[in-house]
Design a protein around this motif. Structure first.
Motif, PDB file in Angstrom:
ATOM      1  N   SER A 132     112.379  88.262 -15.601  1.00 27.41           N
ATOM      2  CA  SER A 132     112.723  89.492 -16.313  1.00 27.41           C
ATOM      3  C   SER A 132     113.607  90.366 -15.436  1.00 27.41           C
ATOM      4  CB  SER A 132     111.457  90.245 -16.717  1.00 27.41           C
ATOM      5  OG  SER A 132     110.668  90.528 -15.590  1.00 27.41           O
ATOM      6  N   GLY A 133     114.466  91.121 -16.083  1.00 26.37           N
ATOM      7  CA  GLY A 133     115.361  92.026 -15.386  1.00 26.37           C
ATOM      8  C   GLY A 133     116.645  91.356 -14.934  1.00 26.37           C
ATOM      9  N   ASN A 134     117.647  92.180 -14.631  1.00 30.95           N
ATOM     10  CA  ASN A 134     118.918  91.742 -14.062  1.00 30.95           C
ATOM     11  C   ASN A 134     118.889  92.016 -12.568  1.00 30.95           C
ATOM     12  OD1 ASN A 134     120.590  91.013 -16.497  1.00 30.95           O
ATOM     13  ND2 ASN A 134     120.022  93.097 -17.057  1.00 30.95           N
ATOM     14  N   TRP A 135     119.423  91.071 -11.793  1.00 28.52           N
ATOM     15  CA  TRP A 135     119.349  91.115 -10.336  1.00 28.52           C
ATOM     16  C   TRP A 135     120.723  90.875  -9.722  1.00 28.52           C
ATOM     17  CZ3 TRP A 135     114.530  91.707  -7.901  1.00 28.52           C
ATOM     18  CH2 TRP A 135     113.414  91.642  -8.748  1.00 28.52           C
ATOM     19  N   LEU A 136     120.885  91.273  -8.466  1.00 25.12           N
ATOM     20  CA  LEU A 136     122.069  90.951  -7.673  1.00 25.12           C
ATOM     21  C   LEU A 136     121.628  90.206  -6.421  1.00 25.12           C
ATOM     22  CD1 LEU A 136     124.035  94.315  -7.848  1.00 25.12           C
ATOM     23  CD2 LEU A 136     124.665  92.167  -8.961  1.00 25.12           C
ATOM     24  N   PHE A 137     122.281  89.075  -6.163  1.00 21.77           N
ATOM     25  CA  PHE A 137     122.117  88.348  -4.899  1.00 21.77           C
ATOM     26  C   PHE A 137     123.284  88.747  -4.002  1.00 21.77           C
ATOM     27  CE2 PHE A 137     119.805  84.206  -6.439  1.00 21.77           C
ATOM     28  CZ  PHE A 137     118.662  84.934  -6.677  1.00 21.77           C
ATOM     29  N   TYR A 138     122.998  88.982  -2.720  1.00 21.13           N
ATOM     30  CA  TYR A 138     124.034  89.321  -1.745  1.00 21.13           C
ATOM     31  C   TYR A 138     124.047  88.275  -0.637  1.00 21.13           C
ATOM     32  CZ  TYR A 138     124.280  93.986  -3.830  1.00 21.13           C
ATOM     33  OH  TYR A 138     124.439  95.037  -4.688  1.00 21.13           O
ATOM     34  N   GLU A 139     125.229  88.012  -0.140  1.00 25.75           N
ATOM     35  CA  GLU A 139     125.432  87.022   0.917  1.00 25.75           C
ATOM     36  C   GLU A 139     124.844  87.468   2.259  1.00 25.75           C
ATOM     37  OE1 GLU A 139     129.359  84.549   2.306  1.00 25.75           O
ATOM     38  OE2 GLU A 139     129.624  86.661   1.818  1.00 25.75           O
ATOM     39  N   HIS A 140     124.832  88.774   2.524  1.00 27.44           N
ATOM     40  CA  HIS A 140     124.361  89.313   3.804  1.00 27.44           C
ATOM     41  C   HIS A 140     123.183  90.263   3.592  1.00 27.44           C
ATOM     42  CE1 HIS A 140     127.779  87.498   5.751  1.00 27.44           C
ATOM     43  NE2 HIS A 140     128.610  88.149   4.965  1.00 27.44           N
ATOM     44  N   PRO A 141     122.405  90.497   4.647  1.00 28.34           N
ATOM     45  CA  PRO A 141     121.286  91.448   4.538  1.00 28.34           C
ATOM     46  C   PRO A 141     121.760  92.858   4.187  1.00 28.34           C
ATOM     47  CG  PRO A 141     121.113  90.150   6.554  1.00 28.34           C
ATOM     48  CD  PRO A 141     122.464  89.865   5.965  1.00 28.34           C
ATOM     49  N   HIS A 142     120.840  93.643   3.666  1.00 31.06           N
ATOM     50  CA  HIS A 142     121.072  95.049   3.350  1.00 31.06           C
ATOM     51  C   HIS A 142     122.184  95.239   2.329  1.00 31.06           C
ATOM     52  CE1 HIS A 142     118.110  95.937   6.377  1.00 31.06           C
ATOM     53  NE2 HIS A 142     118.759  95.135   7.192  1.00 31.06           N
ATOM     54  N   TYR A 143     122.239  94.295   1.359  1.00 32.33           N
ATOM     55  CA  TYR A 143     123.102  94.417   0.177  1.00 32.33           C
ATOM     56  C   TYR A 143     124.588  94.504   0.525  1.00 32.33           C
ATOM     57  CZ  TYR A 143     118.360  95.891  -0.842  1.00 32.33           C
ATOM     58  OH  TYR A 143     116.997  95.974  -0.891  1.00 32.33           O
ATOM     59  N   ARG A 144     125.024  93.583   1.382  1.00 34.04           N
ATOM     60  CA  ARG A 144     126.429  93.529   1.786  1.00 34.04           C
ATOM     61  C   ARG A 144     127.000  92.141   1.504  1.00 34.04           C
ATOM     62  NH1 ARG A 144     127.079  93.729   7.096  1.00 34.04           N
ATOM     63  NH2 ARG A 144     125.034  93.032   7.372  1.00 34.04           N
ATOM     64  N   GLY A 145     128.294  92.088   1.478  1.00 31.54           N
ATOM     65  CA  GLY A 145     128.984  90.811   1.307  1.00 31.54           C
ATOM     66  C   GLY A 145     129.125  90.391  -0.144  1.00 31.54           C
ATOM     67  N   ARG A 146     129.516  89.151  -0.323  1.00 31.09           N
ATOM     68  CA  ARG A 146     129.717  88.596  -1.655  1.00 31.09           C
ATOM     69  C   ARG A 146     128.448  88.745  -2.493  1.00 31.09           C
ATOM     70  NH1 ARG A 146     132.464  84.153   0.131  1.00 31.09           N
ATOM     71  NH2 ARG A 146     134.508  84.893  -0.401  1.00 31.09           N
ATOM     72  N   MET A 147     128.616  89.095  -3.766  1.00 34.19           N
ATOM     73  CA  MET A 147     127.452  89.300  -4.623  1.00 34.19           C
ATOM     74  C   MET A 147     127.544  88.446  -5.874  1.00 34.19           C
ATOM     75  SD  MET A 147     128.239  93.089  -6.187  1.00 34.19           S
ATOM     76  CE  MET A 147     128.673  93.837  -4.645  1.00 34.19           C
ATOM     77  N   HIS A 148     126.375  88.222  -6.492  1.00 38.64           N
ATOM     78  CA  HIS A 148     126.292  87.428  -7.724  1.00 38.64           C
ATOM     79  C   HIS A 148     125.282  88.056  -8.666  1.00 38.64           C
ATOM     80  CE1 HIS A 148     128.679  84.225  -5.983  1.00 38.64           C
ATOM     81  NE2 HIS A 148     127.945  84.364  -4.889  1.00 38.64           N
ATOM     82  N   VAL A 168     121.626  83.409   0.428  1.00 38.79           N
ATOM     83  CA  VAL A 168     121.215  84.645  -0.242  1.00 38.79           C
ATOM     84  C   VAL A 168     120.402  85.414   0.798  1.00 38.79           C
ATOM     85  CG1 VAL A 168     119.857  85.689  -2.092  1.00 38.79           C
ATOM     86  CG2 VAL A 168     121.134  83.578  -2.535  1.00 38.79           C
ATOM     87  N   SER A 169     120.967  86.512   1.273  1.00 39.28           N
ATOM     88  CA  SER A 169     120.306  87.240   2.367  1.00 39.28           C
ATOM     89  C   SER A 169     119.637  88.536   1.925  1.00 39.28           C
ATOM     90  CB  SER A 169     121.308  87.523   3.475  1.00 39.28           C
ATOM     91  OG  SER A 169     121.770  86.309   4.028  1.00 39.28           O
ATOM     92  N   SER A 170     119.988  89.027   0.722  1.00 43.95           N
ATOM     93  CA  SER A 170     119.298  90.185   0.170  1.00 43.95           C
ATOM     94  C   SER A 170     119.372  90.132  -1.347  1.00 43.95           C
ATOM     95  CB  SER A 170     119.850  91.509   0.723  1.00 43.95           C
ATOM     96  OG  SER A 170     121.241  91.592   0.609  1.00 43.95           O
ATOM     97  N   VAL A 171     118.391  90.776  -1.986  1.00 40.68           N
ATOM     98  CA  VAL A 171     118.244  90.730  -3.444  1.00 40.68           C
ATOM     99  C   VAL A 171     117.911  92.142  -3.934  1.00 40.68           C
ATOM    100  CG1 VAL A 171     116.962  89.721  -5.378  1.00 40.68           C
ATOM    101  CG2 VAL A 171     117.354  88.358  -3.302  1.00 40.68           C
ATOM    102  N   ARG A 172     118.630  92.571  -4.985  1.00 38.41           N
ATOM    103  CA  ARG A 172     118.411  93.929  -5.509  1.00 38.41           C
ATOM    104  C   ARG A 172     118.290  93.906  -7.025  1.00 38.41           C
ATOM    105  NH1 ARG A 172     122.288  98.401  -3.324  1.00 38.41           N
ATOM    106  NH2 ARG A 172     120.562  98.893  -1.970  1.00 38.41           N
ATOM    107  N   ARG A 173     117.374  94.709  -7.561  1.00 40.83           N
ATOM    108  CA  ARG A 173     117.242  94.898  -9.008  1.00 40.83           C
ATOM    109  C   ARG A 173     118.377  95.786  -9.509  1.00 40.83           C
ATOM    110  NH1 ARG A 173     112.234  98.300  -8.909  1.00 40.83           N
ATOM    111  NH2 ARG A 173     113.280  98.851  -6.989  1.00 40.83           N
ATOM    112  N   ILE A 174     118.834  95.548 -10.727  1.00 38.11           N
ATOM    113  CA  ILE A 174     119.772  96.469 -11.365  1.00 38.11           C
ATOM    114  C   ILE A 174     118.928  97.378 -12.241  1.00 38.11           C
ATOM    115  CG2 ILE A 174     121.714  96.734 -12.934  1.00 38.11           C
ATOM    116  CD1 ILE A 174     122.746  94.030 -11.969  1.00 38.11           C
ATOM    117  N   ALA A 175     118.696  98.581 -11.756  1.00 39.69           N
ATOM    118  CA  ALA A 175     117.819  99.513 -12.448  1.00 39.69           C
ATOM    119  C   ALA A 175     118.456 100.875 -12.662  1.00 39.69           C
ATOM    120  CB  ALA A 175     116.522  99.665 -11.647  1.00 39.69           C
ATOM    121  N   ASP A 176     119.723 101.006 -12.303  1.00 36.75           N
ATOM    122  CA  ASP A 176     120.389 102.327 -12.344  1.00 36.75           C
ATOM    123  C   ASP A 176     121.420 102.409 -13.458  1.00 36.75           C
ATOM    124  OD1 ASP A 176     122.002 100.460 -11.144  1.00 36.75           O
ATOM    125  OD2 ASP A 176     122.487 101.660  -9.400  1.00 36.75           O
ATOM    126  N   TYR A 177     120.943 102.303 -14.690  1.00 43.57           N
ATOM    127  CA  TYR A 177     121.855 102.377 -15.839  1.00 43.57           C
ATOM    128  C   TYR A 177     122.272 103.784 -16.038  1.00 43.57           C
ATOM    129  CZ  TYR A 177     120.397  97.610 -16.529  1.00 43.57           C
ATOM    130  OH  TYR A 177     120.140  96.285 -16.343  1.00 43.57           O
TER     131      TYR A 177
END
Length: 177
Positions: A132-148, A168-177
């Motif tokens: 559930s939910g939409n997510w972003l994968f980042y190539e580097h820690p702390h939400y940096r680099g290439r994202m998916h 995949v070095s960091s993962v963030r929820r998309i919660a800021d609509y």
């Protein structure tokens, strides 16, 4: 009451030159603008892509002003497609796997993870299931680099989310609509 999501692409810096407005997905912007040097997101959240058909480097944009491509961490003025991220105010759950096709160790996430290595002692994620939910994968820690962008669904291998590698070095929820 549902709101309309709107993104405006401008050919020149600082919101000038020819422009094109989108309120939904657009698989090919190339016939509509020749380049993109600034963007205004009036409402909603979008992923923009360097190539048509939602391919190439991708960038997450939420409501705000982006006067040049450096403001969205782009490396050029090439924006050829965009995807409207549907608002998903519900819960968040994603399962990460250390091997393809959901093999090996499974890690459950329900919140942001600034460092996959610190939390799970892994550098690579080979498959995942966004429950559930939409997510972003980042190539580097702390939400940096290439994202998916990871939308709800199953991804048997990293190439299915557009990854060039399993890093995949960091993962963030998309919660800021």
């Amino acid at each position: 009451i549902s709101k309309t999501s709107t993104i405006i692409f401008y050919e020149d810096h600082n919101f000038s030159g020819r422009r094109h407005t989108c309120t939904d997905d657009c698989a090919d912007l190339s016939g509509l603008i020749s380049r993109c040097n600034s963007i205004s997101v009036e409402s909603g959240c979008f992923m923009i892509y360097e190539k048509p058909n939602f391919c190439g480097n991708q960038y997450y944009l939420r409501r705000g002003q982006y006067p040049d491509f450096h403001h969205w961490m782009g490396v050029s003025d090439s924006v050829s497609s965009c995807y409207l991220i549907p608002e998903d105010p519900g819960s968040f759950n994603i399962r990460l796997y250390e091997r393809t096709e959901f093999g090996g160790l499974m890690m459950d996430l329900t919140d942001d993870c600034p460092s996959v290595m610190e939390r799970f002692h892994l550098n690579n994620i080979f498959s995942c299931h966004a429950v559930s939910g939409n997510w972003l994968f980042y190539e580097h820690p702390h939400y940096r680099g290439r994202m998916h962008l990871i939308r709800p669904g199953e991804y048997k291998r990293f190439t299915e989310w557009g990854g060039r590698s399993a890093r995949v070095s960091s993962v963030r929820r998309i919660a800021d609509y």
